[in-house]
Design an enzyme around this catalytic site. Sequence first.
Site, PDB file in Angstrom:
ATOM      1  CG  HIS A  60      44.992  39.395  36.244  1.00 29.00           C
ATOM      2  ND1 HIS A  60      43.940  39.994  35.586  1.00 29.00           N
ATOM      3  CD2 HIS A  60      44.447  38.459  37.061  1.00 29.00           C
ATOM      4  CE1 HIS A  60      42.800  39.453  36.001  1.00 29.00           C
ATOM      5  NE2 HIS A  60      43.083  38.518  36.890  1.00 29.00           N
TER       6      HIS A  60
ATOM      7  CD  GLU B 213      43.771  37.438  33.119  1.00 33.48           C
ATOM      8  OE1 GLU B 213      44.321  36.674  33.953  1.00 33.48           O
ATOM      9  OE2 GLU B 213      42.564  37.730  33.174  1.00 33.48           O
TER      10      GLU B 213
END
Length: 297
Positions: free
Chosen positions: A155, A259
Amino acid sequence: MATTAAAVAATSVVVLDRGNNTTCTINLHGATVVSWRVNNQEQLFVSKLASFDGKKAIRGGIPFVFPQFGPWSFGPQHGFARITRWHLDRAPERLHNGDVEAIFSLMDNEFTRSIWNYQFRITYRLILREKELHFHIGVYNPSKDLSFTFNMLLHTYLKVPDVRRCQITGLQGCHFIDKTREGALYQEGREVVTVNEWTDRIYQHTPQEHVITNVVSGRKMRLHKYNFPDTVIWNPWIDRSREMSDFGDDEFPNMLCVEAGNVSSPVILLPGTCFEASQILQIIIEGNVSRKTKRNR
């Protein structure tokens, strides 16, 4: 580089130091990369309101999402890996070429099995190079008879001067799930993707490489990924920023999440088998754009 794993175990952070003010800091809570500085310039965004209480996920840096992406009926959003303390398997060690490596791991324990009752082991190897950060991941299923499925995602929160000036390559023609429009499926027609509003998209079957323009100091960042078929683009914009207690109302212009992961469909891991994936973040220095990044495995 003489730090021992035992010495670091008493602390919550691990620092890779390559010299020349180039460092990478990992918080053992979630094995979250909370800083990556190149020539003393921070490349990652961490919210000024981020929690470091060892309970909540750290808002920013590079949290590790596993075994679930998004809401989870069994447990916390985005799974438990980002809110669990990881183990330092190998303390930072200088390699023969001057790069610095550390290895982290997470395996099932009483807490994880209370949520998700499977045996697993993850190894997470980070290598800090002069202008690159390498991530190598292995997920192993030690069971003799049970398969399991999982999502996984890095992330990554990039620090940017103004998200509205950033462009992301490598998404044209890809289908994406738009979570801001009730999960409707669209196809990306733009050659470069820009962000000018609340954005939460899962791009599917994306190529191995994206280039993001106008990151720190107006430079470009290359994201090269292996065995991560999806790319999530996220920025909460104004209204969603206000809804997050650990994110400043005025911080959204200075971050962009790009991501890499397996999120649109889960990975199925058979008994006794291993899944591997990797990511490289590389700062592109103008005049050296044509240089190819080799996957270090």
